[in-house]
Design a protein around this motif. Structure first.
Motif, PDB file in Angstrom:
ATOM      1  N   ALA A 194      35.578  34.859  39.359  1.00  0.00           N
ATOM      2  CA  ALA A 194      36.457  35.209  38.235  1.00  0.00           C
ATOM      3  C   ALA A 194      35.625  35.465  36.981  1.00  0.00           C
ATOM      4  CB  ALA A 194      37.464  34.092  37.982  1.00  0.00           C
ATOM      5  N   ARG A 215      34.171  38.816  37.344  1.00  0.00           N
ATOM      6  CA  ARG A 215      35.139  39.895  37.237  1.00  0.00           C
ATOM      7  C   ARG A 215      35.613  40.099  35.791  1.00  0.00           C
ATOM      8  NH1 ARG A 215      38.591  37.771  40.576  1.00  0.00           N
ATOM      9  NH2 ARG A 215      40.029  37.163  38.939  1.00  0.00           N
ATOM     10  N   THR A 216      35.918  38.998  35.102  1.00  0.00           N
ATOM     11  CA  THR A 216      36.522  39.147  33.770  1.00  0.00           C
ATOM     12  C   THR A 216      35.476  39.220  32.668  1.00  0.00           C
ATOM     13  OG1 THR A 216      36.784  36.769  33.526  1.00  0.00           O
ATOM     14  CG2 THR A 216      38.608  37.967  34.488  1.00  0.00           C
ATOM     15  N   ARG A 227      39.106  23.952  44.200  1.00  0.00           N
ATOM     16  CA  ARG A 227      39.608  23.073  43.148  1.00  0.00           C
ATOM     17  C   ARG A 227      40.037  21.720  43.707  1.00  0.00           C
ATOM     18  NH1 ARG A 227      44.263  25.370  39.409  1.00  0.00           N
ATOM     19  NH2 ARG A 227      42.909  27.174  39.212  1.00  0.00           N
ATOM     20  N   ARG A 257      33.874  29.584  27.041  1.00  0.00           N
ATOM     21  CA  ARG A 257      35.323  29.401  26.905  1.00  0.00           C
ATOM     22  C   ARG A 257      35.986  29.405  28.272  1.00  0.00           C
ATOM     23  NH1 ARG A 257      36.962  34.216  23.841  1.00  0.00           N
ATOM     24  NH2 ARG A 257      39.061  33.589  24.377  1.00  0.00           N
ATOM     25  N   THR A 258      35.531  30.303  29.136  1.00  0.00           N
ATOM     26  CA  THR A 258      36.090  30.374  30.478  1.00  0.00           C
ATOM     27  C   THR A 258      35.795  29.093  31.256  1.00  0.00           C
ATOM     28  OG1 THR A 258      35.662  32.728  30.377  1.00  0.00           O
ATOM     29  CG2 THR A 258      36.199  31.830  32.523  1.00  0.00           C
ATOM     30  N   THR A 285      38.116  26.361  30.288  1.00  0.00           N
ATOM     31  CA  THR A 285      39.424  26.513  30.933  1.00  0.00           C
ATOM     32  C   THR A 285      39.380  26.015  32.373  1.00  0.00           C
ATOM     33  OG1 THR A 285      39.798  28.459  29.573  1.00  0.00           O
ATOM     34  CG2 THR A 285      41.232  28.177  31.477  1.00  0.00           C
ATOM     35  N   GLN A 335      41.255  22.490  34.345  1.00  0.00           N
ATOM     36  CA  GLN A 335      42.152  22.494  35.498  1.00  0.00           C
ATOM     37  C   GLN A 335      41.842  21.399  36.510  1.00  0.00           C
ATOM     38  OE1 GLN A 335      41.871  26.693  36.229  1.00  0.00           O
ATOM     39  NE2 GLN A 335      43.598  27.124  34.875  1.00  0.00           N
ATOM     40  N   THR A 368      47.280  25.882  32.495  1.00  0.00           N
ATOM     41  CA  THR A 368      48.299  26.842  32.920  1.00  0.00           C
ATOM     42  C   THR A 368      47.736  28.257  33.053  1.00  0.00           C
ATOM     43  OG1 THR A 368      48.931  27.385  30.666  1.00  0.00           O
ATOM     44  CG2 THR A 368      50.087  25.549  31.704  1.00  0.00           C
ATOM     45  N   LEU A 369      46.499  28.439  32.626  1.00  0.00           N
ATOM     46  CA  LEU A 369      45.965  29.805  32.637  1.00  0.00           C
ATOM     47  C   LEU A 369      45.570  30.225  34.055  1.00  0.00           C
ATOM     48  CD1 LEU A 369      43.756  29.898  29.444  1.00  0.00           C
ATOM     49  CD2 LEU A 369      46.151  30.494  29.744  1.00  0.00           C
ATOM     50  N   ASP A 370      45.718  31.522  34.310  1.00  0.00           N
ATOM     51  CA  ASP A 370      45.383  32.047  35.624  1.00  0.00           C
ATOM     52  C   ASP A 370      44.505  33.283  35.422  1.00  0.00           C
ATOM     53  OD1 ASP A 370      45.182  33.166  38.069  1.00  0.00           O
ATOM     54  OD2 ASP A 370      47.332  33.098  38.522  1.00  0.00           O
ATOM     55  N   PHE A 371      43.289  33.207  35.959  1.00  0.00           N
ATOM     56  CA  PHE A 371      42.343  34.287  35.695  1.00  0.00           C
ATOM     57  C   PHE A 371      42.732  35.605  36.345  1.00  0.00           C
ATOM     58  CE2 PHE A 371      39.906  30.712  34.397  1.00  0.00           C
ATOM     59  CZ  PHE A 371      39.229  31.199  33.297  1.00  0.00           C
ATOM     60  N   SER A 372      43.653  35.547  37.296  1.00  0.00           N
ATOM     61  CA  SER A 372      44.034  36.823  37.906  1.00  0.00           C
ATOM     62  C   SER A 372      44.902  37.638  36.952  1.00  0.00           C
ATOM     63  CB  SER A 372      44.773  36.580  39.223  1.00  0.00           C
ATOM     64  OG  SER A 372      45.920  35.799  38.984  1.00  0.00           O
ATOM     65  N   ALA A 401      43.907  38.206  33.842  1.00  0.00           N
ATOM     66  CA  ALA A 401      43.055  38.610  32.726  1.00  0.00           C
ATOM     67  C   ALA A 401      43.159  40.098  32.443  1.00  0.00           C
ATOM     68  CB  ALA A 401      41.599  38.245  33.046  1.00  0.00           C
ATOM     69  N   GLN A 409      40.890  35.477  29.365  1.00  0.00           N
ATOM     70  CA  GLN A 409      41.219  34.255  30.082  1.00  0.00           C
ATOM     71  C   GLN A 409      42.562  34.369  30.808  1.00  0.00           C
ATOM     72  OE1 GLN A 409      39.211  31.025  28.919  1.00  0.00           O
ATOM     73  NE2 GLN A 409      37.922  32.817  28.655  1.00  0.00           N
ATOM     74  N   ARG A 459      45.273  34.906  29.070  1.00  0.00           N
ATOM     75  CA  ARG A 459      46.162  34.257  28.105  1.00  0.00           C
ATOM     76  C   ARG A 459      47.096  35.288  27.485  1.00  0.00           C
ATOM     77  NH1 ARG A 459      42.442  31.365  24.158  1.00  0.00           N
ATOM     78  NH2 ARG A 459      42.355  29.945  25.897  1.00  0.00           N
TER      79      ARG A 459
END
Lengths: 325, 532, 316
Positions: B317, B320-321, B353, B388-389, B392, B396, C66-70, C72, C93, C95
């Protein structure tokens, strides 16, 4: 008169001393210049040697006195980041900022005063309403956001204007100017507009307000009653009386112009004092930062002094007060 | 109609600009390469600043004894050959007939002088020259004596740019500038090398101009006549400059803009896997967490916690992001093609996770804990966004990481003091050999020997030290490589450091420019060509 | 000094010390100005969002779990690939940008209002003292004001920020960052109020009812509160309204150059700074929408400020 003047100069010096101490103190703590000199891969031993040679292990007050002694003799030290004498670094960068400030001042006065007069004389016209709406937008638009938008449209999309730098320059004596080349003028368009937008809107509103007030004043009505032509009244009498406060305000705004130049120069990579400032903050270039603040403090002390003296000369009541004090 | 107007306006504006431009007065056929970079070279002194931008720019003016080819292998430059005549003695044969820009001959004296100069306290290349002694055999032969057997000496010579001894003496530049003395340094503003270009003008932070001498001793594939170097620190401004054809080549391309630049007409990109691994480090030594709250304990002493963190990170992720595909995920701390690299360690700790939560509970932290995460914001590609990522992702599994992002001018001094509980770092071996990372980043800190000088974890594992020491002293190459590989397997299992990804390096350029990218992010101007 | 002499027209009755908004003029003017009504509506919406983001924002964007990277980099809902779940798109993120803006508003508004209140209090007290007493106190305060004016607000903020980082240590600074920004913006702000109030106070001080009160030996603090403050309150109120807009812009500017609010609690300026990195890469919404949100907020405040100034016509 002399006593008043000496008083003010004395106060100015105290201001400068206070500023120098604050500047020194704060930037001494902002970060560690050792990184710039020794590099991230240095050894602890090497860093200790440099720390000692810089005098950074001396007591704070001694470091300050040392610094003060140097600046009195005109030495601001060597920039940690650039390896050049700070005085030269600042003098090299000053023309870029001064030209940017001058360009934006010209825009401010021409557009701001022009639009202000127009809207005051034609309060009901559609053009005036349009101008007022634009001015409201101008006063509400954060300048950095405007800069970003302009680069996007005029550089990236349209390829009309350069997105960075000053274009080609012509040296006149020691002064490198961008006013005399085509690319220099092109490069100046977006940064000066970005810097000027807020000021234009402000001056326009100020001129309009003053002008409307003056137009209602007794002496204008008297002039009208005497049958003088409207154009002459508007320009000679009304405008003349409007400009005095406007020029004072514009003069005082020089400070925020320099302040916002920091942002504008960063967005457009304009190689002036503002860019120097942000880059120096990032690199913890203590000598440049300290000198920079001293430089600004000096400029403002001088401006304040001049304004005080002007008021003194203009307003006779102050003279009486000063004699009593 | 509309586009015609625009064209007309553009060309008129351009004509107005160019007519007055003094640049046009030169040879119209001359090829000028305009380079945009994130930062300026801080100095023209070749030993004063160990930062890739500075090294890149100065390598256009100066030569070193040894250089690298596209595969990072040492190649002759000012030295024509070298051999290890004794375990601690290397003999270099120097090229004859090479002159500095001021006309002086290049001889062994200049090599001895440069090494000595790199050993001064104000040099940033001390780590390349520490402990070296020189013996001049004749004008074109020199012996370099190392304190111990050192197979990397030729690689060390790559970053030492050779200065002319007489020029430096005549101009009082015996050492890199001492900024504290308030002295000006001639060599910080002027340059005299044996390289293909000479310094024409320089306005720091704004523009530096180099011009081909036309008398370079070597063969060059590149054909650039003039190099103009522009520092453009603001990311969008820099990209805009390339898009609007104000520069020809960008050597610091923001990851998020690569796709757009690839799609833009007239612009192309070059990529290579950089030898730089990003990883998270932890305080291994303190009994209680210095920055954070874990009920009076230091969770990072427990390998299970470090493994849990590693399992919690979705590296794909991030790739990718934030990194826009410009990252190769890994769970170890060594980049591919380095000696000691084992491919399967890249995926040893997969994203999982549930597993992460289990491990955390096993370690005694079912509800997680809180910690301050120190992160630079102007050191690595998108470093702050990556952090930051990570914050996050850790949230979790119940770990509350408070991001403390700061510029490198504050970040490194903090690490030097070992004043951190958790931090982001990038690692690269200047010799493309895994032993370097082991010595400098995992051994117990010892300022005398230089071992563990970048080990900000404060770890002290005698057994690990002994194993690294043993690998270092092994002379048989196959056996040495095996030992290094085993060490990396051990460290990856333990997650001594939590590896994240290897950076991918990108240059973007106008279509008529050809500029190969090397994995060390060193732009070799001698390879750059431009079509008319 | 001359204030001990009672002017010859001392027989005139005290002027009306009530601020003009008691006089119904304000309400009537307001109802006649549709633009101002619009601005007030917009501002009220902003305030609601800023005061209770938890109720209004569609997503709890700062609950990181609660965030989901998919999700983004989704574009705004009306653009191809967008989703109605995220009306203005998402960031790196995953968001929700609309929610991030609403939470960002809270920070921006808080910084703007609190810093103006702070500088207002400091400026009012110092301005009253300087204007009323004059003499060395006046000289001292006005000289400090000069020092303050020497540094443009942005430079002061850099200084305050730097000092705070050093004194507090980076961990603590992170927690207090917003208060540091408030202080950094309030510090240069007080000068404006002090100067205005000082000038007005010097004028009012000479009015007959103040002179009368002094002759009646009423306590100074009473005179200041009862007779002088109400007379200088109107211009200060208008000035403060406009200054909130200025403070919000300064905060955004500081955050934009990376000195202001940290990205963990992003204000509108921080959002624009982060979004600016994506301006050229196609994710234009990340900078444009926070920018527009900021622009309309500042514009609404300015409109209201203009209206107040026109109606109350204070001498600024």
């Amino acid at each position: 008169m002399l006593k008043f003047f000496i008083d003010r100069v004395f106060q100015g010096i105290i201001v400068l001393l206070a500023v120098s101490f604050l500047a020194f103190l704060m930037f001494r703590f902002l970060g560690d210049p050792i990184l710039a000199i020794a590099g991230a891969d240095s050894t602890a031993e090497q860093r200790a040697a440099i720390r000692e040679s810089l005098g950074l292990d001396a007591p704070l007050l001694l470091q300050y006195l040392d610094y003060l002694r140097n600046i009195v003799t005109g030495q601001f030290g060597i920039s940690y980041r650039l390896g050049e004498p700070v005085t030269r670094v600042i003098l090299d960068r000053a023309p870029a900022t001064i030209e940017l400030a001058v360009a934006s001042m010209i825009l401010t006065l021409v557009i701001g005063v022009g639009a202000g007069i127009y809207t005051a004389l034609h309060p009901r016209s559609a053009v005036s309403k349009g101008i007022l709406a634009v001015s409201l937008a101008g006063i509400s638009m954060p300048s950095f956001f405007l800069g970003v938008l302009m680069i996007y449209f005029f550089s990236v999309q349209l390829h009309w204007l350069p997105s960075f730098g000053r274009g080609s320059l012509v040296a006149i004596g020691g002064w490198e100017t961008g006013f005399l080349t085509g690319s220099g003028l092109l490069a100046m368009i977006m940064p000066s507009i970005t810097l000027a937008v807020f000021q234009i809107a402000m001056v326009m509103r100020l001129v309009r307000a003053e002008m409307i007030e003056v137009l209602q004043a007794e002496f204008i009505r008297f002039a009208r009653a005497r049958g003088l032509n409207a154009r002459r009244i508007n320009l000679r009498h009304a405008l003349g009386n409007t400009l005095v406060p406007v020029i004072t305000v514009v003069g005082l705004q020089l400070g925020s112009t320099i302040g916002f130049a920091v942002v504008t120069e960063t967005v457009f990579q304009w190689p002036g004092l503002g860019l120097l400032f942000t880059q120096s903050v990032e690199a913890v270039d203590v000598p440049v930062l300290a000198a920079f603040l001293m430089f600004i403090a000096l400029v403002f002390v001088v401006i304040n002094l001049v304004i005080d003296l002007l008021y003194y000369l203009i307003d006779p009541r102050l003279r009486v007060d000063a004699k009593k004090a | 109609m509309k586009s015609n107007t625009r064209k007309f306006l553009t060309s008129t504006l351009l004509a107005a600009g160019l007519a007055a431009s003094p640049l046009l007065s030169g040879d119209a056929m001359a090829k000028t390469l305009r380079i945009g970079a994130q930062a300026d070279a801080g100095t023209m002194d070749p030993q004063a600043q160990n930062i890739m931008t500075t090294i890149t720019l100065l390598s256009m003016i100066y030569d070193s004894l040894v250089s690298r080819d596209g595969e990072m292998q040492p190649q002759p430059r000012l030295a024509t050959s070298w051999e290890q005549v004794e375990p601690t003695r290397w003999r270099f044969v120097l090229r004859e007939g090479v002159t500095f820009h001021d006309g002086a001959d290049f001889t062994a004296e200049d090599v001895a002088f440069t090494i000595e100069r790199a050993q001064q306290p104000t040099s940033q290349f001390l780590s390349m020259a520490a402990g070296l002694k020189t013996e001049i055999v004749d004008d074109y032969t020199i012996d370099i004596i190392t304190p111990e057997r050192d197979i990397f000496l030729p690689s060390r010579m790559i970053s030492l740019a050779i200065m002319d001894k007489d020029w430096a003496e005549a101009n009082g530049s015996l050492a890199p500038q001492n900024l504290g003395e308030g002295e000006e340094s001639f060599s910080a503003l002027n340059a005299n090398g044996t390289g293909p270009y000479k310094l024409i003008s320089r306005v720091p932070d704004s523009k530096t101009v180099l011009e081909a001498t036309g008398e370079y001793w070597g063969e060059m594939a590149g054909d650039i006549d003039t190099v103009e170097f522009y520092p453009l620190s603001n990311d969008p401004t820099r990209v805009a400059a390339l898009l609007s054809n104000e520069v020809d080549l960008l050597i610091d391309v923001p990851a998020q803009d690569v796709a757009r630049l690839e799609a833009a007409p007239g612009i192309k990109t070059e990529m290579v896997d950089e030898y730089r691994t990003l990883f998270i480090g932890f305080d291994h030594a303190s009994d209680t967490l210095k920055y954070g709250d874990a009920g009076g304990k230091n969770p990072f002493k427990d390998p299970k916690v470090r493994q849990a963190i590693s399992h919690a990170i979705d590296r794909q992720a991030i790739k990718r992001t934030v990194m826009r595909g410009l990252a190769n995920p890994t769970t170890q701390m060594l980049a591919p093609k380095n000696v000691g690299y084992v491919e399967e360690l890249d995926t040893l700790i997969p994203y999982d996770r549930e597993k992460a939560k289990e491990l955390l509970a096993e370690a005694g932290y079912p509800d997680g804990f809180s910690v301050t995460f120190d992160c630079p914001n102007n050191r690595y590609i998108n470093d702050e966004q990556v952090c930051r990522t990570l914050v996050t992702m850790l949230a979790q599994i119940g770990i509350e990481a408070d991001l403390n992002a700061m510029p490198r001018a504050q970040y490194f001094p903090k690490l030097w003091e070992r004043d951190t509980s958790m931090f982001l770092m990038g690692i690269n071996s200047p010799f493309a050999d895994g032993i370097y990372n082991l010595e400098k980043y995992t051994m117990t800190r010892n300022d005398e020997t230089g071992d563990g000088i970048y080990n900000y974890t404060q770890s002290d594992y005698p057994e690990l030290n002994a194993r690294v020491e043993d690998a270092r002293r092994t002379e048989d190459e196959a056996e040495r490589v095996k030992k290094i590989e085993d060490l990396y397997r051990y460290l990856t299992e333990e997650q001594f450091y939590v590896g994240l990804y290897n950076q991918v390096l990108v240059y973007a350029m106008q279509e008529n420019v050809s500029a190969p990218v090397r994995p060390d992010n060193w732009l070799e101007i001698r390879w750059v060509t431009m079509d008319e | 000094m001359s204030q001990t002499t009672i002017p010859s027209d001392s027989a005139s009755i005290p002027v009306d010390a009530r601020p003009p908004w008691y006089q119904g003029k304000l309400v009537r003017a307001f109802l006649r100005s549709p633009l101002t009504i619009l601005a007030v509506i917009v501002l009220v919406l902003y305030l609601l969002a800023g005061i209770a983001p938890d109720l209004i924002a569609p997503h709890k964007v700062f609950d990181l779990s609660t965030l989901d990277f998919s999700n983004a980099f989704l574009p705004p809902a009306w653009v191809e690939g967008g989703s109605m779940r995220f009306p203005l798109g998402t960031d790196d993120q995953g968001r929700d940008l609309l929610s991030a803006i609403i939470y960002g508003l809270q920070v921006s508004l808080m910084v703007g209002v609190v810093s103006v209140l702070l500088s207002l209090v400091i400026g009012t007290v110092l301005g009253l003292l300087a204007g009323y007493f004059g003499g060395w106190l006046d000289a001292l305060i006005m000289r400090i004001a000069d020092i303050q004016l020497t540094f443009p607000a942005i430079l002061v903020a850099v200084l305050v920020d730097g000092l705070a980082r050093a004194v507090l240590g980076s961990g603590l600074h992170e927690q207090l960052a917003i208060w540091v920004i408030v202080a950094a913006i309030a510090l240069p702000g007080w000068v404006q109020y002090a100067r205005t109030i000082r000038g007005l106070t010097m004028v009012v001080r000479g009015h007959n009812y103040v002179l009368a009160a002094r002759l009646m030996r009423q306590p100074t603090s009473f005179i200041l509160r009862r007779h002088i403050l109400p007379n200088v309150a109107t211009p200060i109120f208008v000035l403060a309204t406009i200054q909130i807009a200025v403070a919000i812009v300064i905060e955004a500017t500081l955050s934009f150059i990376g000195l202001g609010v940290p990205p963990t609690e992003p204000s509108l300026g921080t959002l624009i700074r982060i979004g600016n990195n994506y301006m050229l890469s196609g994710e234009w919404w990340l900078a444009i929408f926070p920018g527009l949100a900021l622009f309309f907020l500042v514009m609404a405040i300015n409109l209201i400020g203009d209206f107040l100034r026109d109606v109350l016509n204070p001498q600024l």
